[in-house]
Design an enzyme around this catalytic site. Structure first.
Site, PDB file in Angstrom:
ATOM      1  N   ASP A  35       9.816   8.498 -18.726  1.00 33.20           N
ATOM      2  CA  ASP A  35      10.029   9.267 -17.497  1.00 33.20           C
ATOM      3  C   ASP A  35      10.753  10.558 -17.878  1.00 33.20           C
ATOM      4  O   ASP A  35      11.498  10.601 -18.860  1.00 33.20           O
ATOM      5  CB  ASP A  35      10.895   8.451 -16.533  1.00 33.20           C
ATOM      6  CG  ASP A  35      10.698   8.866 -15.076  1.00 33.20           C
ATOM      7  OD1 ASP A  35      10.216   8.034 -14.288  1.00 33.20           O
ATOM      8  OD2 ASP A  35      11.018  10.027 -14.740  1.00 33.20           O
ATOM      9  N   ARG A  40      17.425   8.241 -14.777  1.00 30.69           N
ATOM     10  CA  ARG A  40      16.691   7.020 -14.449  1.00 30.69           C
ATOM     11  C   ARG A  40      16.462   6.171 -15.709  1.00 30.69           C
ATOM     12  O   ARG A  40      16.657   4.959 -15.693  1.00 30.69           O
ATOM     13  CB  ARG A  40      15.354   7.398 -13.813  1.00 30.69           C
ATOM     14  CG  ARG A  40      14.886   6.374 -12.837  1.00 30.69           C
ATOM     15  CD  ARG A  40      13.754   6.860 -11.975  1.00 30.69           C
ATOM     16  NE  ARG A  40      13.851   6.198 -10.681  1.00 30.69           N
ATOM     17  CZ  ARG A  40      12.933   6.290  -9.725  1.00 30.69           C
ATOM     18  NH1 ARG A  40      11.882   7.058  -9.900  1.00 30.69           N
ATOM     19  NH2 ARG A  40      13.071   5.645  -8.597  1.00 30.69           N
ATOM     20  N   THR A  95       2.926  12.827  -0.183  1.00 33.64           N
ATOM     21  CA  THR A  95       2.078  13.623   0.706  1.00 33.64           C
ATOM     22  C   THR A  95       2.332  15.099   0.414  1.00 33.64           C
ATOM     23  O   THR A  95       3.466  15.520   0.213  1.00 33.64           O
ATOM     24  CB  THR A  95       2.422  13.292   2.175  1.00 33.64           C
ATOM     25  OG1 THR A  95       2.241  11.887   2.367  1.00 33.64           O
ATOM     26  CG2 THR A  95       1.532  14.050   3.135  1.00 33.64           C
ATOM     27  N   GLU A 162      -1.809  -1.131  -7.889  1.00 33.69           N
ATOM     28  CA  GLU A 162      -0.766  -2.153  -7.839  1.00 33.69           C
ATOM     29  C   GLU A 162      -0.576  -2.592  -6.396  1.00 33.69           C
ATOM     30  O   GLU A 162      -0.399  -1.768  -5.522  1.00 33.69           O
ATOM     31  CB  GLU A 162       0.528  -1.565  -8.417  1.00 33.69           C
ATOM     32  CG  GLU A 162       1.637  -2.569  -8.561  1.00 33.69           C
ATOM     33  CD  GLU A 162       1.140  -3.878  -9.170  1.00 33.69           C
ATOM     34  OE1 GLU A 162       0.738  -3.866 -10.335  1.00 33.69           O
ATOM     35  OE2 GLU A 162       1.147  -4.910  -8.471  1.00 33.69           O
ATOM     36  N   PHE A 163      -0.611  -3.885  -6.166  1.00 29.71           N
ATOM     37  CA  PHE A 163      -0.465  -4.401  -4.800  1.00 29.71           C
ATOM     38  C   PHE A 163       0.904  -5.024  -4.551  1.00 29.71           C
ATOM     39  O   PHE A 163       1.119  -5.631  -3.502  1.00 29.71           O
ATOM     40  CB  PHE A 163      -1.556  -5.442  -4.510  1.00 29.71           C
ATOM     41  CG  PHE A 163      -2.943  -4.866  -4.469  1.00 29.71           C
ATOM     42  CD1 PHE A 163      -3.368  -4.139  -3.357  1.00 29.71           C
ATOM     43  CD2 PHE A 163      -3.818  -5.014  -5.529  1.00 29.71           C
ATOM     44  CE1 PHE A 163      -4.646  -3.593  -3.301  1.00 29.71           C
ATOM     45  CE2 PHE A 163      -5.102  -4.474  -5.490  1.00 29.71           C
ATOM     46  CZ  PHE A 163      -5.518  -3.760  -4.372  1.00 29.71           C
ATOM     47  N   LYS A 217      -7.534  -0.015  -2.550  1.00 22.69           N
ATOM     48  CA  LYS A 217      -6.079   0.097  -2.440  1.00 22.69           C
ATOM     49  C   LYS A 217      -5.693   0.786  -1.128  1.00 22.69           C
ATOM     50  O   LYS A 217      -4.837   0.308  -0.382  1.00 22.69           O
ATOM     51  CB  LYS A 217      -5.545   0.875  -3.646  1.00 22.69           C
ATOM     52  CG  LYS A 217      -4.099   1.258  -3.565  1.00 22.69           C
ATOM     53  CD  LYS A 217      -3.163   0.069  -3.653  1.00 22.69           C
ATOM     54  CE  LYS A 217      -1.750   0.515  -3.348  1.00 22.69           C
ATOM     55  NZ  LYS A 217      -0.746  -0.464  -3.567  1.00 22.69           N
ATOM     56  N   ASN A 221      -3.781  -1.143   2.217  1.00 27.08           N
ATOM     57  CA  ASN A 221      -2.568  -0.652   2.875  1.00 27.08           C
ATOM     58  C   ASN A 221      -2.833  -0.248   4.320  1.00 27.08           C
ATOM     59  O   ASN A 221      -2.001  -0.470   5.200  1.00 27.08           O
ATOM     60  CB  ASN A 221      -1.960   0.515   2.089  1.00 27.08           C
ATOM     61  CG  ASN A 221      -1.110   0.012   0.931  1.00 27.08           C
ATOM     62  OD1 ASN A 221      -0.709  -1.154   0.902  1.00 27.08           O
ATOM     63  ND2 ASN A 221      -0.822   0.875  -0.022  1.00 27.08           N
ATOM     64  N   CYS A 273       4.366   3.769   0.843  1.00 28.19           N
ATOM     65  CA  CYS A 273       2.900   3.662   0.788  1.00 28.19           C
ATOM     66  C   CYS A 273       2.171   3.805   2.109  1.00 28.19           C
ATOM     67  O   CYS A 273       1.204   4.557   2.201  1.00 28.19           O
ATOM     68  CB  CYS A 273       2.509   2.319   0.177  1.00 28.19           C
ATOM     69  SG  CYS A 273       2.839   2.237  -1.573  1.00 28.19           S
TER      70      CYS A 273
HETATM   71  C1  UDX Z   1       3.123  -2.272   0.773  1.00 27.66           C
HETATM   72  C2  UDX Z   1       2.009  -3.294   0.512  1.00 27.66           C
HETATM   73  O1  UDX Z   1       2.384  -4.551   1.116  1.00 27.66           O
HETATM   74  C3  UDX Z   1       1.779  -3.464  -0.977  1.00 27.66           C
HETATM   75  O2  UDX Z   1       0.699  -4.339  -1.202  1.00 27.66           O
HETATM   76  C4  UDX Z   1       1.499  -2.098  -1.597  1.00 27.66           C
HETATM   77  O3  UDX Z   1       1.374  -2.227  -2.988  1.00 27.66           O
HETATM   78  C5  UDX Z   1       2.600  -1.108  -1.269  1.00 27.66           C
HETATM   79  O4  UDX Z   1       2.801  -1.041   0.146  1.00 27.66           O
HETATM   80  P1  UDX Z   1       5.777  -2.326   0.661  1.00 27.66           P
HETATM   81  O5  UDX Z   1       5.712  -0.978   1.296  1.00 27.66           O
HETATM   82  O6  UDX Z   1       6.626  -2.490  -0.544  1.00 27.66           O
HETATM   83  O7  UDX Z   1       4.320  -2.808   0.234  1.00 27.66           O
HETATM   84  O8  UDX Z   1       6.315  -3.390   1.738  1.00 27.66           O
HETATM   85  P2  UDX Z   1       5.646  -4.243   2.899  1.00 27.66           P
HETATM   86  O9  UDX Z   1       6.172  -5.613   2.806  1.00 27.66           O
HETATM   87  O10 UDX Z   1       4.182  -4.110   2.973  1.00 27.66           O
HETATM   88  O11 UDX Z   1       6.295  -3.610   4.206  1.00 27.66           O
HETATM   89  C6  UDX Z   1       6.025  -2.291   4.635  1.00 27.66           C
HETATM   90  C7  UDX Z   1       6.742  -2.001   5.938  1.00 27.66           C
HETATM   91  O12 UDX Z   1       6.191  -2.745   7.019  1.00 27.66           O
HETATM   92  C8  UDX Z   1       8.235  -2.354   5.905  1.00 27.66           C
HETATM   93  O13 UDX Z   1       8.975  -1.358   6.554  1.00 27.66           O
HETATM   94  C9  UDX Z   1       8.286  -3.660   6.656  1.00 27.66           C
HETATM   95  O14 UDX Z   1       9.539  -3.904   7.227  1.00 27.66           O
HETATM   96  C10 UDX Z   1       7.203  -3.434   7.712  1.00 27.66           C
HETATM   97  N1  UDX Z   1       6.648  -4.692   8.235  1.00 27.66           N
HETATM   98  C11 UDX Z   1       5.963  -5.541   7.412  1.00 27.66           C
HETATM   99  C12 UDX Z   1       6.819  -5.011   9.583  1.00 27.66           C
HETATM  100  O15 UDX Z   1       7.432  -4.261  10.340  1.00 27.66           O
HETATM  101  N2  UDX Z   1       6.274  -6.180  10.056  1.00 27.66           N
HETATM  102  C13 UDX Z   1       5.591  -7.056   9.267  1.00 27.66           C
HETATM  103  O16 UDX Z   1       5.130  -8.092   9.774  1.00 27.66           O
HETATM  104  C14 UDX Z   1       5.433  -6.716   7.898  1.00 27.66           C
HETATM  105  P1  ADP Z   2       6.540   4.788  -7.342  1.00 29.96           P
HETATM  106  O1  ADP Z   2       7.091   4.115  -6.117  1.00 29.96           O
HETATM  107  O2  ADP Z   2       5.084   5.155  -7.199  1.00 29.96           O
HETATM  108  O3  ADP Z   2       6.824   4.055  -8.598  1.00 29.96           O
HETATM  109  P2  ADP Z   2       8.703   6.648  -7.960  1.00 29.96           P
HETATM  110  O4  ADP Z   2       8.993   7.955  -7.328  1.00 29.96           O
HETATM  111  O5  ADP Z   2       9.654   5.510  -7.789  1.00 29.96           O
HETATM  112  O6  ADP Z   2       7.243   6.230  -7.425  1.00 29.96           O
HETATM  113  O7  ADP Z   2       8.472   6.841  -9.533  1.00 29.96           O
HETATM  114  C1  ADP Z   2       7.700   7.819 -10.106  1.00 29.96           C
HETATM  115  C2  ADP Z   2       8.400   8.312 -11.373  1.00 29.96           C
HETATM  116  O8  ADP Z   2       7.495   9.150 -12.089  1.00 29.96           O
HETATM  117  C3  ADP Z   2       9.653   9.140 -11.143  1.00 29.96           C
HETATM  118  O9  ADP Z   2      10.754   8.509 -11.777  1.00 29.96           O
HETATM  119  C4  ADP Z   2       9.337  10.519 -11.783  1.00 29.96           C
HETATM  120  O10 ADP Z   2      10.450  11.083 -12.449  1.00 29.96           O
HETATM  121  C5  ADP Z   2       8.252  10.149 -12.773  1.00 29.96           C
HETATM  122  N1  ADP Z   2       7.380  11.273 -13.162  1.00 29.96           N
HETATM  123  C6  ADP Z   2       6.706  12.137 -12.367  1.00 29.96           C
HETATM  124  N2  ADP Z   2       5.974  13.008 -13.083  1.00 29.96           N
HETATM  125  C7  ADP Z   2       6.175  12.696 -14.393  1.00 29.96           C
HETATM  126  C8  ADP Z   2       5.674  13.224 -15.656  1.00 29.96           C
HETATM  127  N3  ADP Z   2       4.827  14.234 -15.684  1.00 29.96           N
HETATM  128  N4  ADP Z   2       6.124  12.643 -16.786  1.00 29.96           N
HETATM  129  C9  ADP Z   2       6.989  11.601 -16.756  1.00 29.96           C
HETATM  130  N5  ADP Z   2       7.471  11.068 -15.620  1.00 29.96           N
HETATM  131  C10 ADP Z   2       7.079  11.598 -14.452  1.00 29.96           C
END
Ligand code: UDX
Ligand code: ADP
Length: 454
Positions: A35, A40, A95, A162-163, A217, A221, A273
């Protein structure tokens, strides 16, 4: 082709835990996570595993087992790329906040920078794996950059979304519902299948073409977020009609076609996500002229914004139409329990709305650092206080709002909290986690999302 050396660019919430588990399960593969962010990487290397930059239950043990054996964290990006047979790209794809697609499309600048760096450094053939969630057909752009700027070596691109969900990342990685690998080159696909097949039953490793993998993916989501917005839409109707959203969720969830999971009504979904991926889907649909498809999915985000904003409005309305100068305690800042991640957390929007109404906000979260809350609130930070003790945070408050479903909130001595608050003592449960009956017996004016407070 047997992979011996893996490099992962990006040591965040996805790259860190995923690579830690690959290293744990494949001790004969060297895994280096790189990174640009030195702080970090230093935190990933901290002797004290309690200080890892990502909080995930069980992750400390996985890192302790593999780190220094075949798991390494480093800022030497070029060196790790050079040594690797397989390179995962796991950088952030936020975004886009400028130009065409502003507020909608994914910003791919970090991905492109990685691709150019890989192309510049690579002196032998590499398999490049997209791990970050990317818009459909990004692999094409990646391939074009790699092939046109590279040193004449071969690159095979795979999509391996990644899920994992935060808070259950280690469990999800150890025991995934499925692993998805999209690609064209059979040898490259097989080499990644072999890595996962070390611990994932072979029938759960799916292989598809690249575009199906990328779109799956986004679609997964979008469907998950849609379920949350659907139940949240019903929650508002419940509040008006005297139905209880928990009862409705239970009743519909017993239909095996609907299923019981992901039907918890809340103050709104957050996380890095859901919103990003849906907006991305909307943007892609629009760019193909599919306006009805775009509008259909955009409604999921519109509903979520409405849910957050009506939660804050309801607090103001219930507190006699003014919260000016009143202390309101927010329990929870993370976007869900068991994580220190606050990206797109509903708490941020609710806090900003209440600050605009001149409330005095006090915040407690068991895992989120004050510096993170400061970053999330920007200049609004001066209107709030962060407490490290929850009882302290609730002392003298007019109202408490539960924003994250942390288990410890259920175990609190609510009588003690009630005694320390101004009366009437209001609780707004944005997660439906507290015992309504008990709260009312204590004397709270208790309001939960999705039920009337009679
Ligand atoms: C999500 C997807 O689940 C995962 O597969 C993908 O890889 C990344 O995005 P994540 O964002 O880590 O994962 O958490 P998730 O458990 O999905 O919850 C997302 C949001 O929805 C949270 O704010 C959670 O509190 C909310 N949520 C979830 C609800 O409000 N109600 C529910 O029943 C489930
Ligand atoms: P995610 O939830 O997708 O893992 P994060 O923001 O937690 O996203 O992590 C992404 C990481 O990628 C950050 O720590 C950032 O510093 C690193 N990063 C972004 N661009 C580069 C790059 N060109 N080379 C190395 N690391 C990078």
């Amino acid at each position: 082709m047997k992979i011996k050396n893996i490099c992962c660019i990006g040591a965040g919430y996805v790259g860190g835990p995923t690579m830690a588990v690959i290293a744990q399960k494949c001790p004969d593969v060297k895994v280096t996570v790189v990174d640009l962010n030195e702080a970090r990487i230093a935190a990933w290397n901290d002797e004290d595993v309690a200080k890892l930059p990502v909080y995930e239950p069980g992750l400390d043990e996985v890192v302790a087992e593999a780190r220094g054996r075949n798991l390494f964290f480093s800022t030497e990006v070029d060196k790790a790329i050079d040594e690797a047979d397989m390179i995962f790209i796991s950088v952030n794809t936020p975004t886009k906040m400028y130009g065409a697609g502003k507020g909608m499309a994914a910003d791919l600048k970090y991905i492109e920078l990685c691709a150019r760096q890989i192309a510049r450094v690579a002196k032998n053939d590499k398999i490049v794996v997209e791990k970050s969630t990317l818009p459909v057909r990004t692999a094409e752009a990646l391939k074009s950059i790699l092939d046109n700027t590279g040193n004449g070596v071969n690159f095979h691109i795979l999509s391996n979304p990644e899920f994992l969900a935060e808070g259950t990342a280690v469990q999800d990685l150890h025991n995934p519902d499925r692993v998805l690998i999209g690609g064209e080159n059979e040898v490259a696909i097989q080499s990644l299948v072999d890595i996962y097949a070390t611990w994932v039953p072979r029938e759960r490793v799916l292989t598809t073409n690249v575009w199906s993998s990328e779109l799956s993916k986004l679609t997964a989501n979008a469907f998950l977020a849609q379920r949350v917005s659907s139940i949240n839409a019903i929650s508002e109707l419940c509040e008006k009609t005297g139905a209880d959203v928990n009862e409705v969720a239970r009743a519909i969830g017993m239909d095996s076609r609907i299923g019981p999971k992901f039907l918890k009504s809340s103050v709104g979904f957050g996380g890095s996500c859901f919103q990003k991926d849906i907006l991305n889907l909307v943007y892609i649909a629009k760019s193909y002229g599919l306006n009805e498809v775009a509008d259909y999915w955009e409604q999921v985000v519109i509903m979520n914004n409405h849910q957050k904003s009506r939660f804050a409005k309801n607090i103001v309305k219930t507190l006699y139409n003014t919260v000016s100068g009143k202390k309101i305690t927010m329990l929870g800042w993370a976007f869900k329990k068991d994580t220190n991640d606050t990206r797109e957390s509903a708490a941020i929007d609710v806090a900003k709305d209440l600050i605009a109404e001149e409330a005095k906000i006090s915040i407690y979260d068991p895992k989120v650092e004050t510096s993170q809350i400061k970053m999330d609130l920007g200049s609004s930070f001066e209107y709030i206080t962060v407490e490290s003790d929850s009882y302290e945070a609730c002392q003298g408050a007019h109202a408490i709002a539960v924003l994250t479903e942390w288990d410890e909130f259920k175990e609190y001595d609510w009588q003690k909290i009630y005694d320390s608050m101004l009366k009437p003592a209001f609780v707004f449960d944005g997660r439906n986690i507290l015992d309504k009956q008990k709260m009312k017996e204590i004397g709270f004016v208790y309001t939960a999302v999705g039920s009337s407070n009679e």
